[in-house]
Design a protein around this motif. Structure first.
Motif, PDB file in Angstrom:
ATOM      1  N   PHE A  90       0.828  -1.210   0.000  1.00 26.77           N
ATOM      2  CA  PHE A  90       0.000   0.000   0.000  1.00 26.77           C
ATOM      3  C   PHE A  90       0.864   1.263   0.000  1.00 26.77           C
ATOM      4  O   PHE A  90       0.653   2.177  -0.811  1.00 26.77           O
ATOM      5  CB  PHE A  90      -0.927   0.003   1.215  1.00 26.77           C
ATOM      6  N   PHE A  91       1.835   1.337   0.904  1.00 24.12           N
ATOM      7  CA  PHE A  91       2.665   2.534   0.994  1.00 24.12           C
ATOM      8  C   PHE A  91       3.555   2.699  -0.240  1.00 24.12           C
ATOM      9  O   PHE A  91       3.815   3.818  -0.679  1.00 24.12           O
ATOM     10  CB  PHE A  91       3.515   2.502   2.266  1.00 24.12           C
ATOM     11  N   SER A  92       4.033   1.588  -0.791  1.00 21.23           N
ATOM     12  CA  SER A  92       4.827   1.656  -2.024  1.00 21.23           C
ATOM     13  C   SER A  92       3.993   2.230  -3.161  1.00 21.23           C
ATOM     14  O   SER A  92       4.431   3.131  -3.887  1.00 21.23           O
ATOM     15  CB  SER A  92       5.344   0.260  -2.391  1.00 21.23           C
ATOM     16  N   GLY A  93       2.771   1.707  -3.329  1.00 20.42           N
ATOM     17  CA  GLY A  93       1.885   2.212  -4.369  1.00 20.42           C
ATOM     18  C   GLY A  93       1.479   3.653  -4.133  1.00 20.42           C
ATOM     19  O   GLY A  93       1.388   4.455  -5.076  1.00 20.42           O
ATOM     20  N   LEU A  94       1.241   3.997  -2.867  1.00 17.94           N
ATOM     21  CA  LEU A  94       0.825   5.368  -2.531  1.00 17.94           C
ATOM     22  C   LEU A  94       1.920   6.374  -2.860  1.00 17.94           C
ATOM     23  O   LEU A  94       1.631   7.467  -3.374  1.00 17.94           O
ATOM     24  CB  LEU A  94       0.464   5.454  -1.049  1.00 17.94           C
ATOM     25  N   GLY A  96       4.214   6.168  -5.187  1.00 14.51           N
ATOM     26  CA  GLY A  96       4.228   6.360  -6.626  1.00 14.51           C
ATOM     27  C   GLY A  96       3.047   7.168  -7.120  1.00 14.51           C
ATOM     28  O   GLY A  96       3.177   8.024  -8.006  1.00 14.51           O
ATOM     29  N   PHE A  97       1.877   6.919  -6.532  1.00 12.57           N
ATOM     30  CA  PHE A  97       0.662   7.628  -6.952  1.00 12.57           C
ATOM     31  C   PHE A  97       0.763   9.122  -6.664  1.00 12.57           C
ATOM     32  O   PHE A  97       0.432   9.956  -7.521  1.00 12.57           O
ATOM     33  CB  PHE A  97      -0.554   7.034  -6.221  1.00 12.57           C
ATOM     34  N   ILE A  98       1.235   9.484  -5.472  1.00 11.66           N
ATOM     35  CA  ILE A  98       1.357  10.900  -5.125  1.00 11.66           C
ATOM     36  C   ILE A  98       2.376  11.584  -6.036  1.00 11.66           C
ATOM     37  O   ILE A  98       2.156  12.705  -6.514  1.00 11.66           O
ATOM     38  CB  ILE A  98       1.756  11.060  -3.643  1.00 11.66           C
ATOM     39  N   GLY A  99       3.493  10.901  -6.284  1.00 17.92           N
ATOM     40  CA  GLY A  99       4.492  11.465  -7.184  1.00 17.92           C
ATOM     41  C   GLY A  99       3.947  11.701  -8.575  1.00 17.92           C
ATOM     42  O   GLY A  99       4.222  12.730  -9.208  1.00 17.92           O
ATOM     43  N   VAL A 131       8.863  16.749  -4.206  1.00 26.26           N
ATOM     44  CA  VAL A 131       7.676  16.154  -3.583  1.00 26.26           C
ATOM     45  C   VAL A 131       7.759  14.629  -3.663  1.00 26.26           C
ATOM     46  O   VAL A 131       7.514  13.922  -2.679  1.00 26.26           O
ATOM     47  CB  VAL A 131       6.386  16.657  -4.264  1.00 26.26           C
ATOM     48  N   MET A 132       8.127  14.124  -4.854  1.00 26.26           N
ATOM     49  CA  MET A 132       8.267  12.673  -5.031  1.00 26.26           C
ATOM     50  C   MET A 132       9.294  12.104  -4.065  1.00 26.26           C
ATOM     51  O   MET A 132       9.050  11.114  -3.364  1.00 26.26           O
ATOM     52  CB  MET A 132       8.689  12.393  -6.478  1.00 26.26           C
ATOM     53  N   GLY A 133      10.482  12.729  -4.003  1.00 30.43           N
ATOM     54  CA  GLY A 133      11.548  12.239  -3.140  1.00 30.43           C
ATOM     55  C   GLY A 133      11.161  12.237  -1.677  1.00 30.43           C
ATOM     56  O   GLY A 133      11.389  11.253  -0.953  1.00 30.43           O
ATOM     57  N   MET A 134      10.550  13.309  -1.215  1.00 24.78           N
ATOM     58  CA  MET A 134      10.179  13.411   0.189  1.00 24.78           C
ATOM     59  C   MET A 134       9.023  12.482   0.561  1.00 24.78           C
ATOM     60  O   MET A 134       8.965  11.962   1.676  1.00 24.78           O
ATOM     61  CB  MET A 134       9.817  14.857   0.530  1.00 24.78           C
ATOM     62  N   VAL A 135       8.106  12.265  -0.364  1.00 23.89           N
ATOM     63  CA  VAL A 135       7.002  11.339  -0.097  1.00 23.89           C
ATOM     64  C   VAL A 135       7.535   9.911   0.040  1.00 23.89           C
ATOM     65  O   VAL A 135       7.109   9.155   0.926  1.00 23.89           O
ATOM     66  CB  VAL A 135       5.944  11.426  -1.218  1.00 23.89           C
ATOM     67  N   MET A 235       9.255   4.591 -10.772  1.00 29.74           N
ATOM     68  CA  MET A 235      10.510   4.861 -10.074  1.00 29.74           C
ATOM     69  C   MET A 235      10.274   5.094  -8.585  1.00 29.74           C
ATOM     70  O   MET A 235      11.059   4.653  -7.741  1.00 29.74           O
ATOM     71  CB  MET A 235      11.204   6.078 -10.697  1.00 29.74           C
ATOM     72  N   GLY A 236       9.189   5.791  -8.245  1.00 27.53           N
ATOM     73  CA  GLY A 236       8.898   6.044  -6.833  1.00 27.53           C
ATOM     74  C   GLY A 236       8.678   4.763  -6.059  1.00 27.53           C
ATOM     75  O   GLY A 236       9.244   4.562  -4.973  1.00 27.53           O
ATOM     76  N   ALA A 237       7.863   3.857  -6.615  1.00 27.83           N
ATOM     77  CA  ALA A 237       7.621   2.572  -5.957  1.00 27.83           C
ATOM     78  C   ALA A 237       8.896   1.748  -5.878  1.00 27.83           C
ATOM     79  O   ALA A 237       9.155   1.057  -4.889  1.00 27.83           O
ATOM     80  CB  ALA A 237       6.531   1.806  -6.712  1.00 27.83           C
TER      81      ALA A 237
END
Length: 699
Positions: A90-94, A96-99, A131-135, A235-237
């Motif tokens: 869930f957190f991995s997907g979240l 990436g989604f926010i980014g 934002v992506m990096g910090m999330v 990449m975020g996930a």
């Protein structure tokens, strides 16, 4: 003082900074109605894709969760594992989604900022990446913190040594959820983006001879959607999974090394300090107008270097305080990982940027056609594996011997392994800003596309093109960083697997002799897996791209007035084709990654699994570097020619470069970056199913 408390504090700081930065981006103007219209289409396409992807992934997670529940009931795993698996995913997907969401809102604002200055556009795109990096780091530490304190309360009645062992053993397994989500995000997003990119290039640029991002091309919106779902959400996930994987594997190794709660708290405190250092670094990313590519690169690198220096200084005092002066060697392990990450990033930049000789020579090879362009690009990628491998080997050796120096004889080996794990944490400690420089790239790419589609003045296109070219290089260096960190994390996870097996009653000692037949056979299977996986993902891109090629050709032939600009193409059909193709093709590679370690374990036993993990890590590391760097160099060689070299756009050299770039697209954006998730997912699945393998193996 238990410094684990720094983890939730760091998580809150990161998420608050992401929120403030995101609000700052949203306050910027999107510009004209035409920009808003096209940006809205990209946004809707990205949302539709992720919505469909998450529905498919939810089915996979439900099936695996049921299997894990049965295993927990049978006593093979902790009852917390099924829930931890779900929260990790869930957190991995979240993240990436926010980014992805902020990226799809920042592209139009970057174009509008480019009407004012290059620095203004750079700041908007980089803020989106921030934002992506910090999330990613914020949600990663938040997930870790929640589980640590829950498990600490559950096992409060146990002695400290037993309590920490139970906590780290359970926490180690939620990385499987993060790895699974990362694999789907990377593979699915990679198939989508490269199917659209290849289809748009082959028919648009090569066959029809129209510019990149030309609004007449039916695949152009799908191409821009793909940048967001593949290179941002994927990449975020991916790096979320590397980040938490390095921390929890190091925490698990701390128990074997006899470091107790202090050894567990060190990587979590390191991560929190890395967040503060990354935030400080973001304020130093500035550029002057008409900056060269080298100057733009330095503007981004300056933030990373400042963050790294802060971490290098503070971590010395942190190690001395947490572990004591007798374990100061652990500091040098951290330093080796930090330096290794910077070297790999810089070397990847050297091999893939058109500011340096390797990519310029690759551009020269286009004079004799596509064949020599492809040969030269493959050779460049193969050559580029040498330095990253040497750097990682040196980092592992330094980390192992520095951490184990002065340790009692009975804990020398385990202290050395802890050093390897903490070096991965050191490498990823700057992730907040390193990922910001990477996630900036797709935003700049989208901005260039929007500038072309909306007919912006030449000076705006020059600025967005400069940022886009820079984004290709930062994306390549980001992938090199991700692959290098994956190799170190995977090594730590192999050690964690052997420790998990040792805790199982009746497991015995794993025979790690290279002449042990199960281990040797496992090694060969492991070496094969990255090739099989890459074949499946490359073939998936090819199949999905074929449908896009046919659709674009159909629209060019049947829609009257399309080529003259009197009619609009059907963008939605290409987005839908890419979405359906990606969803259909992403499942088989994911199944291979999950099933392979279980099958190898059941047939060859724990030693076979160790061999498989070692083979997959070594082979996967080099194959991923080769594919990523070949693809990045092909892309920038094309950009170099488009800037005026070798005849510029429309020349025969340009057409050869486009063919090379088309081959390189799935190399650098689908197969290459997916391999680093593969090698970590293999390790995570092995750890989760360790008890099952020990009890039911044949050999």
């Amino acid at each position: 003082m238990n410094l684990v408390i720094l983890a939730p504090i760091g998580a809150v700081v990161a998420l608050l900074f992401a929120l403030i930065t995101g609000k700052g981006v949203m306050k910027k103007s999107e510009g004209s109605e035409k920009i808003k219209k096209i940006a809205g289409a990209i946004r809707r396409g990205a949302n539709a894709y992720l919505k469909r992807q998450y529905k498919g992934v939810a089915i996979f997670f439900a099936v695996v969760c049921v299997i894990l529940i049965f295993m927990a009931v049978a006593g093979f795993i902790s009852p917390f594992v099924p829930v931890a698996f779900l929260t990790g995913g869930f957190f991995s997907g979240l993240s990436g989604f926010i980014g992805m969401k902020i990226a799809t809102y920042a592209n139009s604002r970057t174009v509008n900022a480019a009407t004012n200055s290059l620095n203004a556009a750079l700041r908007v795109a980089f803020s989106s990446g921030t934002v992506m990096g910090m999330v990613v780091v914020g949600l990663g530490l938040l997930d870790l913190s929640i589980w640590y304190y829950i498990l600490n309360a559950v096992y409060a009645g146990l002695p400290e040594a037993e309590r920490i062992a139970e906590i780290t053993s359970a926490m180690l397994t939620f990385g499987m959820g993060a790895s699974s989500m990362a694999l789907f995000a990377r593979v699915g997003g990679g198939i989508f983006t490269k199917a659209a990119d290849v289809g748009a290039d082959l028919v648009g640029k090569v066959e029809a001879g129209i510019p990149e991002d030309d609004p007449r091309n039916p695949a152009v919106i799908a191409d821009n959607v793909g940048d967001n779902v593949g290179d941002v959400a994927g990449m975020g996930a991916d790096l979320y999974e590397s980040y938490v994987g390095s921390i929890i594997s190091t925490a698990a190794l701390a128990v074997a090394a006899g470091l107790g709660v202090q050894g567990v708290s060190l990587p979590m405190a390191m991560a929190a300090i890395g967040i503060i250092a990354s935030i400080i670094g973001t304020f130093f990313v500035r550029s002057k107008e008409s900056a060269s590519q080298k100057e733009l690169l330095f503007a981004l690198r300056k933030g990373v270097y400042i963050s790294a220096v802060i971490i290098a200084v503070v971590s010395f005092f942190l190690v001395r305080y947490v572990l004591g002066p007798e374990h100061i060697g652990v500091y040098f392990a951290i330093l080796s990982g930090l330096v290794a990450g910077i070297i790999i990033g810089y070397y990847t930049e050297y091999m893939t940027s058109d500011s340096y000789k390797p990519t310029k020579k690759l551009a020269d090879s286009t004079e004799t056609g596509p064949a020599t362009t492809i040969i030269s690009g493959l050779a460049l990628g193969m050559k580029s594996t040498a330095v990253p491998v040497i750097v990682v080997v040196a980092s592992v050796l330094i980390s192992y011997f520095a951490a184990s120096a002065g340790a009692p004889a009975d804990s020398t080996f385990n202290m050395g392994l802890y050093g390897v794990g903490i070096s991965a944490v050191g490498m990823l400690s700057t992730l907040g800003i390193t990922l910001a420089t990477d996630a900036y790239g797709p935003v700049a790419d989208n901005a260039g596309g929007l500038a072309e589609m909306t007919g912006q003045p030449p000076e705006v296109r020059e600025r967005t093109d400069a940022l886009d070219s820079l984004g290709n290089t930062t994306a390549a260096t980001g992938k090199g960083f991700a692959i290098g960190s994956a190799a170190l994390t995977a090594l730590a996870l192999i050690a964690a697997f052997t420790d998990e097996v040792a805790k199982i009653p009746g497991a015995g000692t794993i025979d790690l002799s290279i002449m042990n037949p199960p281990l040797l056979m496992g090694l060969m299977v492991g070496v094969m897996l990255p090739f099989l996986f890459s074949s499946m993902t490359m073939n998936a891109v090819g199949k999905a791209a074929q449908s896009i090629v046919m659709e674009v050709r159909r629209q060019f032939k049947t829609i009257k007035g399309l080529m003259t600009g009197e009619a609009e193409p059907d963008y939605e059909s290409c987005v839908d084709l890419c979405t359906r193709g990606a969803q259909k093709q992403m499942l088989p590679p994911a199944i291979v990654a999950v099933v392979a370690p279980i099958l190898v374990g059941v047939i060859l036993g724990p030693s076979g699994v160790v061999g498989m993990l070692a083979g997959a890590t070594g082979c996967g590391f080099m194959l991923a570097v080769m594919m990523s760097n070949s693809g990045g160099a092909w892309d920038n060689a094309k950009k170099y020619i488009e800037s005026g070299a070798h005849g510029g756009k429309g020349s025969e050299e340009h057409k050869a470069a486009v063919v090379g770039d088309t081959v390189g697209d799935p190399f650098k954006d689908t197969s290459g970056p997916s391999i680093n998730i593969l090698i970590k997912l293999l390790s995570m699945v092995s750890v989760v199913f360790a008890a099952f393998i020990v009890n039911f193996h044949i050999l």
